[in-house]
Design a protein around this motif. Structure first.
Motif, PDB file in Angstrom:
ATOM      1  N   GLY A 196       0.788  -1.229   0.000  1.00  0.00           N
ATOM      2  CA  GLY A 196       0.000   0.000   0.000  1.00  0.00           C
ATOM      3  C   GLY A 196       0.822   1.283   0.000  1.00  0.00           C
ATOM      4  O   GLY A 196       0.281   2.359   0.217  1.00  0.00           O
ATOM      5  N   LYS A 197       2.124   1.182  -0.264  1.00  0.00           N
ATOM      6  CA  LYS A 197       2.983   2.367  -0.310  1.00  0.00           C
ATOM      7  C   LYS A 197       2.903   2.967  -1.706  1.00  0.00           C
ATOM      8  O   LYS A 197       2.943   2.253  -2.697  1.00  0.00           O
ATOM      9  N   ARG A 198       2.802   4.290  -1.770  1.00  0.00           N
ATOM     10  CA  ARG A 198       2.667   4.961  -3.067  1.00  0.00           C
ATOM     11  C   ARG A 198       3.851   5.887  -3.308  1.00  0.00           C
ATOM     12  O   ARG A 198       4.357   6.509  -2.375  1.00  0.00           O
ATOM     13  N   PHE A 199       4.228   5.972  -4.575  1.00  0.00           N
ATOM     14  CA  PHE A 199       5.366   6.792  -4.987  1.00  0.00           C
ATOM     15  C   PHE A 199       4.982   7.571  -6.233  1.00  0.00           C
ATOM     16  O   PHE A 199       4.095   7.170  -6.980  1.00  0.00           O
ATOM     17  N   THR A 200       5.649   8.694  -6.449  1.00  0.00           N
ATOM     18  CA  THR A 200       5.513   9.433  -7.702  1.00  0.00           C
ATOM     19  C   THR A 200       6.899   9.844  -8.155  1.00  0.00           C
ATOM     20  O   THR A 200       7.822   9.911  -7.347  1.00  0.00           O
ATOM     21  N   ARG A 201       7.045  10.103  -9.438  1.00  0.00           N
ATOM     22  CA  ARG A 201       8.365  10.467  -9.960  1.00  0.00           C
ATOM     23  C   ARG A 201       8.240  11.616 -10.931  1.00  0.00           C
ATOM     24  O   ARG A 201       7.227  11.790 -11.609  1.00  0.00           O
ATOM     25  N   ARG A 202       9.316  12.412 -10.983  1.00  0.00           N
ATOM     26  CA  ARG A 202       9.377  13.549 -11.900  1.00  0.00           C
ATOM     27  C   ARG A 202      10.777  13.610 -12.498  1.00  0.00           C
ATOM     28  O   ARG A 202      11.783  13.457 -11.792  1.00  0.00           O
ATOM     29  N   LYS A 203      10.814  13.866 -13.795  1.00  0.00           N
ATOM     30  CA  LYS A 203      12.097  14.033 -14.478  1.00  0.00           C
ATOM     31  C   LYS A 203      12.673  15.390 -14.107  1.00  0.00           C
ATOM     32  O   LYS A 203      11.969  16.403 -14.090  1.00  0.00           O
ATOM     33  N   GLN A 204      13.953  15.425 -13.833  1.00  0.00           N
ATOM     34  CA  GLN A 204      14.654  16.637 -13.446  1.00  0.00           C
ATOM     35  C   GLN A 204      15.277  17.298 -14.678  1.00  0.00           C
ATOM     36  O   GLN A 204      15.471  16.649 -15.704  1.00  0.00           O
ATOM     37  N   PRO A 205      15.604  18.590 -14.608  1.00  0.00           N
ATOM     38  CA  PRO A 205      16.198  19.294 -15.755  1.00  0.00           C
ATOM     39  C   PRO A 205      17.479  18.634 -16.289  1.00  0.00           C
ATOM     40  O   PRO A 205      17.762  18.702 -17.480  1.00  0.00           O
ATOM     41  N   ASP A 206      18.232  17.969 -15.420  1.00  0.00           N
ATOM     42  CA  ASP A 206      19.481  17.334 -15.847  1.00  0.00           C
ATOM     43  C   ASP A 206      19.276  15.929 -16.425  1.00  0.00           C
ATOM     44  O   ASP A 206      20.230  15.249 -16.771  1.00  0.00           O
ATOM     45  N   GLY A 207      18.018  15.468 -16.512  1.00  0.00           N
ATOM     46  CA  GLY A 207      17.726  14.148 -17.071  1.00  0.00           C
ATOM     47  C   GLY A 207      17.557  13.057 -16.035  1.00  0.00           C
ATOM     48  O   GLY A 207      17.080  11.973 -16.353  1.00  0.00           O
ATOM     49  N   ALA A 208      17.966  13.304 -14.806  1.00  0.00           N
ATOM     50  CA  ALA A 208      17.773  12.330 -13.736  1.00  0.00           C
ATOM     51  C   ALA A 208      16.282  12.300 -13.372  1.00  0.00           C
ATOM     52  O   ALA A 208      15.502  13.150 -13.807  1.00  0.00           O
ATOM     53  N   VAL A 209      15.892  11.318 -12.572  1.00  0.00           N
ATOM     54  CA  VAL A 209      14.511  11.199 -12.133  1.00  0.00           C
ATOM     55  C   VAL A 209      14.486  11.190 -10.606  1.00  0.00           C
ATOM     56  O   VAL A 209      15.253  10.470  -9.978  1.00  0.00           O
ATOM     57  N   ARG A 210      13.609  11.996 -10.038  1.00  0.00           N
ATOM     58  CA  ARG A 210      13.441  12.016  -8.578  1.00  0.00           C
ATOM     59  C   ARG A 210      12.167  11.287  -8.248  1.00  0.00           C
ATOM     60  O   ARG A 210      11.128  11.480  -8.869  1.00  0.00           O
ATOM     61  N   VAL A 211      12.246  10.380  -7.245  1.00  0.00           N
ATOM     62  CA  VAL A 211      11.112   9.580  -6.799  1.00  0.00           C
ATOM     63  C   VAL A 211      10.773   9.968  -5.371  1.00  0.00           C
ATOM     64  O   VAL A 211      11.641   9.975  -4.503  1.00  0.00           O
ATOM     65  N   TRP A 212       9.489  10.304  -5.132  1.00  0.00           N
ATOM     66  CA  TRP A 212       9.006  10.677  -3.802  1.00  0.00           C
ATOM     67  C   TRP A 212       8.067   9.620  -3.267  1.00  0.00           C
ATOM     68  O   TRP A 212       7.264   9.060  -4.012  1.00  0.00           O
ATOM     69  N   ARG A 213       8.115   9.392  -1.970  1.00  0.00           N
ATOM     70  CA  ARG A 213       7.101   8.573  -1.295  1.00  0.00           C
ATOM     71  C   ARG A 213       5.942   9.496  -0.987  1.00  0.00           C
ATOM     72  O   ARG A 213       6.107  10.527  -0.352  1.00  0.00           O
ATOM     73  N   THR A 214       4.724   9.155  -1.445  1.00  0.00           N
ATOM     74  CA  THR A 214       3.570  10.033  -1.280  1.00  0.00           C
ATOM     75  C   THR A 214       2.529   9.495  -0.315  1.00  0.00           C
ATOM     76  O   THR A 214       1.668  10.243   0.137  1.00  0.00           O
ATOM     77  N   ASP A 215       2.545   8.206  -0.019  1.00  0.00           N
ATOM     78  CA  ASP A 215       1.538   7.642   0.878  1.00  0.00           C
ATOM     79  C   ASP A 215       2.039   6.353   1.469  1.00  0.00           C
ATOM     80  O   ASP A 215       2.710   5.590   0.848  1.00  0.00           O
TER      81      ASP A 215
END
Length: 75
Positions: free
Chosen positions: A56-75
């Protein structure tokens, strides 16, 4: 080859022993990780989906300007 019955299926633990799983499991809501390589992002994405389904853990991700991807725990 012959058919055998009554042989118990061992628990599948392959995905749960990796370093990515350990890191993602330890994250608290609001924590994030930076993923630098696309091949690593594929493994992280699979683990995020697994943790959503099983724990039941939720994550979201966003591409960064340098091409890397950041992943956050949201729930």
């Amino acid at each position: 080859m012959k058919i055998e019955r009554g042989i118990p299926l061992p628990e599948d633990t392959a995905q749960r022993k990796g370093n990515h799983a350990t890191i993602l499991r330890r994250m608290l809501v609001g924590d994030s990780i930076l993923v630098l390589h696309p091949s690593t992002m594929n493994r992280v994405a699979v683990m995020c989906a697994y943790l959503k389904e099983k724990e039941g853990k939720r994550f979201t991700r966003r591409k960064q300007p340098d091409g890397a991807v950041r992943v956050w725990r949201t729930d």
